[in-house]
Design a protein around this motif. Structure first.
Motif, PDB file in Angstrom:
ATOM      1  N   UNK A 112      60.599  -5.234  28.206  1.00 28.48           N
ATOM      2  CA  UNK A 112      60.245  -4.214  27.220  1.00 28.48           C
ATOM      3  C   UNK A 112      61.298  -4.115  26.117  1.00 28.48           C
ATOM      4  N   UNK A 113      62.568  -4.178  26.511  1.00 28.19           N
ATOM      5  CA  UNK A 113      63.641  -4.067  25.522  1.00 28.19           C
ATOM      6  C   UNK A 113      63.674  -5.289  24.603  1.00 28.19           C
ATOM      7  N   UNK A 114      63.496  -6.479  25.165  1.00 33.25           N
ATOM      8  CA  UNK A 114      63.490  -7.678  24.330  1.00 33.25           C
ATOM      9  C   UNK A 114      62.319  -7.664  23.357  1.00 33.25           C
ATOM     10  N   UNK A 115      61.172  -7.205  23.820  1.00 31.10           N
ATOM     11  CA  UNK A 115      60.028  -7.113  22.910  1.00 31.10           C
ATOM     12  C   UNK A 115      60.309  -6.105  21.797  1.00 31.10           C
ATOM     13  N   UNK A 116      60.949  -5.002  22.139  1.00 31.93           N
ATOM     14  CA  UNK A 116      61.279  -4.011  21.113  1.00 31.93           C
ATOM     15  C   UNK A 116      62.219  -4.611  20.074  1.00 31.93           C
ATOM     16  N   UNK A 117      63.211  -5.376  20.544  1.00 36.65           N
ATOM     17  CA  UNK A 117      64.151  -5.994  19.631  1.00 36.65           C
ATOM     18  C   UNK A 117      63.458  -6.977  18.688  1.00 36.65           C
ATOM     19  N   UNK A 118      62.603  -7.822  19.229  1.00 37.88           N
ATOM     20  CA  UNK A 118      61.964  -8.849  18.407  1.00 37.88           C
ATOM     21  C   UNK A 118      60.835  -8.289  17.552  1.00 37.88           C
ATOM     22  N   UNK A 119      60.141  -7.266  18.053  1.00 39.32           N
ATOM     23  CA  UNK A 119      59.093  -6.652  17.234  1.00 39.32           C
ATOM     24  C   UNK A 119      59.695  -6.024  15.989  1.00 39.32           C
ATOM     25  N   UNK A 120      60.926  -5.499  16.123  1.00 38.14           N
ATOM     26  CA  UNK A 120      61.583  -4.905  14.959  1.00 38.14           C
ATOM     27  C   UNK A 120      61.936  -5.969  13.919  1.00 38.14           C
ATOM     28  N   UNK A 121      61.949  -7.251  14.324  1.00 39.07           N
ATOM     29  CA  UNK A 121      62.199  -8.361  13.405  1.00 39.07           C
ATOM     30  C   UNK A 121      60.900  -9.057  12.997  1.00 39.07           C
ATOM     31  N   UNK A 122      59.765  -8.453  13.340  1.00 42.02           N
ATOM     32  CA  UNK A 122      58.477  -8.985  12.907  1.00 42.02           C
ATOM     33  C   UNK A 122      57.960 -10.153  13.713  1.00 42.02           C
ATOM     34  N   UNK A 123      58.525 -10.399  14.897  1.00 41.26           N
ATOM     35  CA  UNK A 123      58.085 -11.528  15.716  1.00 41.26           C
ATOM     36  C   UNK A 123      57.257 -11.003  16.882  1.00 41.26           C
ATOM     37  N   UNK A 124      55.925 -11.055  16.679  1.00 40.21           N
ATOM     38  CA  UNK A 124      55.005 -10.494  17.656  1.00 40.21           C
ATOM     39  C   UNK A 124      54.433 -11.561  18.585  1.00 40.21           C
ATOM     40  N   UNK A 125      54.698 -12.834  18.304  1.00 40.10           N
ATOM     41  CA  UNK A 125      54.243 -13.906  19.183  1.00 40.10           C
ATOM     42  C   UNK A 125      55.272 -14.248  20.243  1.00 40.10           C
ATOM     43  N   UNK A 126      56.120 -13.310  20.552  1.00 34.19           N
ATOM     44  CA  UNK A 126      57.223 -13.522  21.493  1.00 34.19           C
ATOM     45  C   UNK A 126      56.722 -13.815  22.906  1.00 34.19           C
ATOM     46  N   UNK A 127      57.369 -14.804  23.581  1.00 30.90           N
ATOM     47  CA  UNK A 127      57.102 -15.099  24.986  1.00 30.90           C
ATOM     48  C   UNK A 127      58.417 -15.079  25.747  1.00 30.90           C
ATOM     49  N   UNK A 128      58.415 -14.415  26.899  1.00 29.61           N
ATOM     50  CA  UNK A 128      59.639 -14.259  27.688  1.00 29.61           C
ATOM     51  C   UNK A 128      59.380 -14.735  29.119  1.00 29.61           C
ATOM     52  N   UNK A 129      60.288 -15.539  29.636  1.00 29.16           N
ATOM     53  CA  UNK A 129      60.212 -16.006  31.014  1.00 29.16           C
ATOM     54  C   UNK A 129      61.553 -15.752  31.674  1.00 29.16           C
ATOM     55  N   UNK A 130      61.538 -15.041  32.795  1.00 29.26           N
ATOM     56  CA  UNK A 130      62.782 -14.737  33.512  1.00 29.26           C
ATOM     57  C   UNK A 130      62.787 -15.455  34.863  1.00 29.26           C
ATOM     58  N   UNK A 131      63.964 -15.913  35.253  1.00 25.92           N
ATOM     59  CA  UNK A 131      64.134 -16.619  36.521  1.00 25.92           C
ATOM     60  C   UNK A 131      65.384 -16.090  37.207  1.00 25.92           C
TER      61      UNK A 131
END
Length: 751
Positions: free
Chosen positions: A123-142
């Motif tokens: 959620x936090x990473x999406x908030x950070x990137x959405x504020x930069x206009x990048x809505x096609x963000x994909x996140x994978x955690x391991x």
């Protein structure tokens, strides 16, 4: 897993407590959170509370309680700690910034790992990137388990492309076009400056600001019932384009019926009426009404009512579509200044600062005087920054302190260096200057300059407060040798020795009257290629002259700072004449006006005009040629080589020389320039760029039929090596004899 083994049939008194399973966490930490102590009776009712208290710490993933006689045994299994966090794929946001954001939500190296935190991470990473206009963000955690009950976390980011604003549509606007309504918006569709301003990237905060601008646009034009019904932000399925729709309801235009002042009018009402910027019959404007309230508040602030409130009270008549506006004045208590304090002046003496104060202690606080005092400190040139605060005095309701915070800069040192000018070539210089010697505010300097154009030695002194009333006094001694040919003018050389005194008398806060007296000895040396005009002058007047001149000057200065001003202006008038009986009798007069207009926080518009004239009198027919005015170059009309505008000399017969710039007895100069921040360097105050139009010329007599014009771009940098000026200009109407130089620059001073 939370369990409790009931190894006891009834309550018991705790004689000892043992904790098993600890690895990193100390037993003391467990005891601090455990709601049971030795000597207490432990019953079945307390076991649930004990387990919940330990689990709520977040340190453990399994807790069991056992009894061994009178001993309470606490078995725990610790959660693993985060040994390492690896972030890959990020380009738009720095890893340090992402790490700081994750740390705020509880994920950092050395912290206890909790699976639930990974949802917050995404959620936090999406908030950070959405504020930069990048809505096609994909996140994978391991998450990888490591030895000693540790884990490593890897976060792979696929940023995607920045979503651009495709359209902003305002629905319901009939009185104004969408283009007019959006011209001041921070958000915009993609344009040629978007790569720098990023105005085509959606931001919720920017949209909120634009909606307020839209509301203000209507309220400033009489639409008092204007409202924004709804706002939709839609993004396309491929996450690349954004559409913004704003639905508005305009309402009707309202005019002012009556305008009144009420409340406690502690200032003469006639003075306050002059500050009212709205009147009956005008279309209602919230901007003008707000400016009226501020103007009245500022006027009350100058009388000591620092915390005055001026409230707008509109009475709306829906039937007649009119507004009756009342400005209610609540002055509050009159506030006095208890102390004026300075902080940070480790070198500059206190008296040097206090003599610049316009706000006095034990007098009522005046907002304009407090701010003017700050400006005067800033204009001294001794400080990098000047701030001011006005905290209330503890225990009083009508007193404040005025605290000025100062960051001093080096105001004097020994410099030796090298520079370059397109006119002077390589310049060697040395300068010993102390603008604030021993913290007294006095200036002492010795300068040496050596180039192909001139050699100069100068020694000077100035006391800005020669008297307590602010009368300044200074003197200087100097010697200059100049080569005219190297300066792009006629072929002749001069040697000048001078000694002078000057005084400055402040007339008021913004006006100063100056007087100076100069004794000068000038020697002229012609060459085999000197023009006919110089040969004739020497034959008629000789080649060595002693002159005593007196000068007077008036300056009106309202600039907010001495260097890179953003508002205010400066006017200068000067007149100089040699006294009758000097070897040469002549006079020179000049007038210059410059003004800066702040268009926004980043853009400043500058206008400059200058005119000068000189002539001979008594036994001297004309202004001596070595006192001529010249035009062209970075300080004049850019795009033309230095000193090359205006009249040309007459080569001697048979010399084979071409006419060279000879200068003239009058000049005119005009500049219009728009300054704006440097892309990617907007926070650096020592750099600025601009676009300009220059006009000017030099002539004999007041004849300016042959004006020259140019336009281009400029850049200035106050570098550690000295001031650097660069310009690229294109002349509009250069003539056959004009010497065009599109690119011009100078730099110099000390390394």
């Amino acid at each position: 897993m939370l369990t409790a083994k009931a190894a006891y049939a009834s309550s018991f008194i705790v004689e000892d407590i043992k904790v098993k399973g600890l690895q990193r966490i100390s037993a003391g930490t467990v005891f601090n959170y455990l709601p049971v102590t030795v000597g207490e009776t432990f019953s079945e009712e307390k076991q649930g509370a004990a387990i919940r208290a330990l689990f709520n710490t977040g340190f453990f993933k399994d807790i069991t309680l056992e009894r061994d006689g009178g001993t309470l045994i606490v078995n725990v299994v610790e959660r693993p700690s985060v040994a390492k966090i690896v972030i890959e794929g990020n380009k738009d946001i720095k890893k340090e910034d992402l790490a700081d954001a994750l740390k705020k939500i509880g994920l950092a190296e050395g912290k206890v790992y909790n699976k639930q935190i990974l949802d917050k991470v995404e959620q936090e990473l999406r908030r950070q990137y959405f504020s930069h206009g990048k809505y096609g963000l994909k996140i994978k955690t391991e998450v990888t388990e490591l030895t000693r009950n540790r884990v490593g976390i890897r976060i792979d980011i696929t940023e995607g492309r920045v979503a651009k604003i495709k359209q902003i549509n305002i629905v319901g606007s009939r009185a104004f076009s969408n283009d007019d309504l959006k011209k001041d918006f921070e958000l915009s569709t993609t344009n040629f400056l978007s790569f720098y301003s990023k105005d085509d990237q959606y931001s919720k905060q920017k949209l909120s600001a634009d909606l307020e601008k839209l509301r203000s646009y209507y309220l400033d034009r009489g639409y008092i019932n204007f409202s924004i019904e709804s706002t939709q932000v839609d993004i396309t399925a491929d996450k690349k384009e954004i559409y913004i729709t704003i639905n508005v309801k305009e309402g009707d235009v309202y005019t002012l019926d009556k305008v009144k002042l009420s409340g406690e009018l502690v200032v003469d009402p006639e003075e306050l009426v002059k500050l009212v910027k709205v009147g009956p019959g005008e279309i209602f404007s919230r901007k003008n009404a707000t400016e009226t309230s501020k103007a009245i508040s500022d006027r009350l602030g100058d009388e000591g009512y620092t915390f005055a409130n001026v409230n707008m009270v509109p009475e709306i008549n829906e039937q007649t579509k009119t507004v009756e506006m009342t400005f209610f004045v609540d002055p509050g208590k009159r506030v006095y200044v208890h102390r004026v304090n300075f902080k940070g002046n480790t070198k500059t003496r206190d008296e040097v600062l206090r003599r610049e104060m316009r706000q006095m202690e034990s007098s009522w606080a005046a907002s304009s005087k407090i701010e003017r005092s700050k400006t005067r400190l800033d204009r001294l040139g001794y400080f990098e920054e000047v701030g001011v605060e006005t905290p209330p005095v503890v225990g009083t309701a009508d007193q404040i302190d005025v605290n000025y915070s100062i960051k001093e800069k080096a105001s004097g040192n020994l410099q030796a260096g090298i520079g370059y000018s397109q006119v002077q070539g390589i310049i060697f210089n040395a300068n010993i200057q102390q603008d604030n010697i021993f913290g007294t505010g006095k200036r002492v300097n010795f300068a040496f300059n050596n180039s192909s154009v001139l050699t100069r030695y100068n020694f000077g002194y100035r006391d800005p407060y020669f008297t307590l009333d602010g009368v300044s006094m200074g003197w200087d001694l100097g010697y200059t040798s100049r080569d005219g040919y190297q300066a792009n003018i006629s072929r002749y050389n001069t040697d000048v020795a001078n000694a002078g005194f000057n005084f400055g008398i402040p007339l008021n806060e913004f006006d100063n009257l100056g007087f100076d007296v100069d004794l000068k000895n000038t020697s002229i040396r012609d060459t085999d290629y000197s023009p006919q005009e110089i040969v004739d002058f020497i034959n008629e007047n000789g080649d060595s002259f002693m002159t005593l001149s007196g000068g007077v000057g008036w300056t009106h200065d309202t600039l907010d700072r001495a260097v890179f001003a953003t508002r205010g202006g400066q006017q200068r008038f000067s007149a100089l004449a040699t006294v009758p009986g000097s070897d040469l009798e002549y006079f020179k007069v000049a007038y210059k006006q410059e003004h800066y207009f702040p268009l926004s926080s980043d853009f400043t518009f500058r206008l400059l005009g200058e005119v000068a004239y000189g002539d001979g009198y008594g036994g001297t027919d004309d202004l001596p040629f070595f006192e001529h005015y010249y035009g062209g170059g970075s300080a004049s009309v850019r795009g033309f080589r230095d000193n090359t505008l205006g009249p040309r000399d007459t080569p001697r017969a048979g010399s084979g020389q071409s006419p060279r710039p000879f200068g003239g007895s009058s000049k005119i100069l005009g500049k219009a320039e728009l300054f704006f921040p440097v892309p990617f360097l907007s926070d650096i105050k020592s750099v600025r760029i601009g676009s300009f139009v220059d006009a000017g010329n030099v002539s004999d007599g007041l004849n300016f039929d042959n004006m020259r014009y140019s336009a281009g771009l400029s850049g200035q940098w106050l570098s550690p090596f000295g001031a650097i000026a660069v310009s690229v200009a294109q002349p509009f109407n250069d003539g056959e004899q004009d010497d065009v130089q599109n690119f011009q620059f100078t730099f110099g001073s000390g390394f």
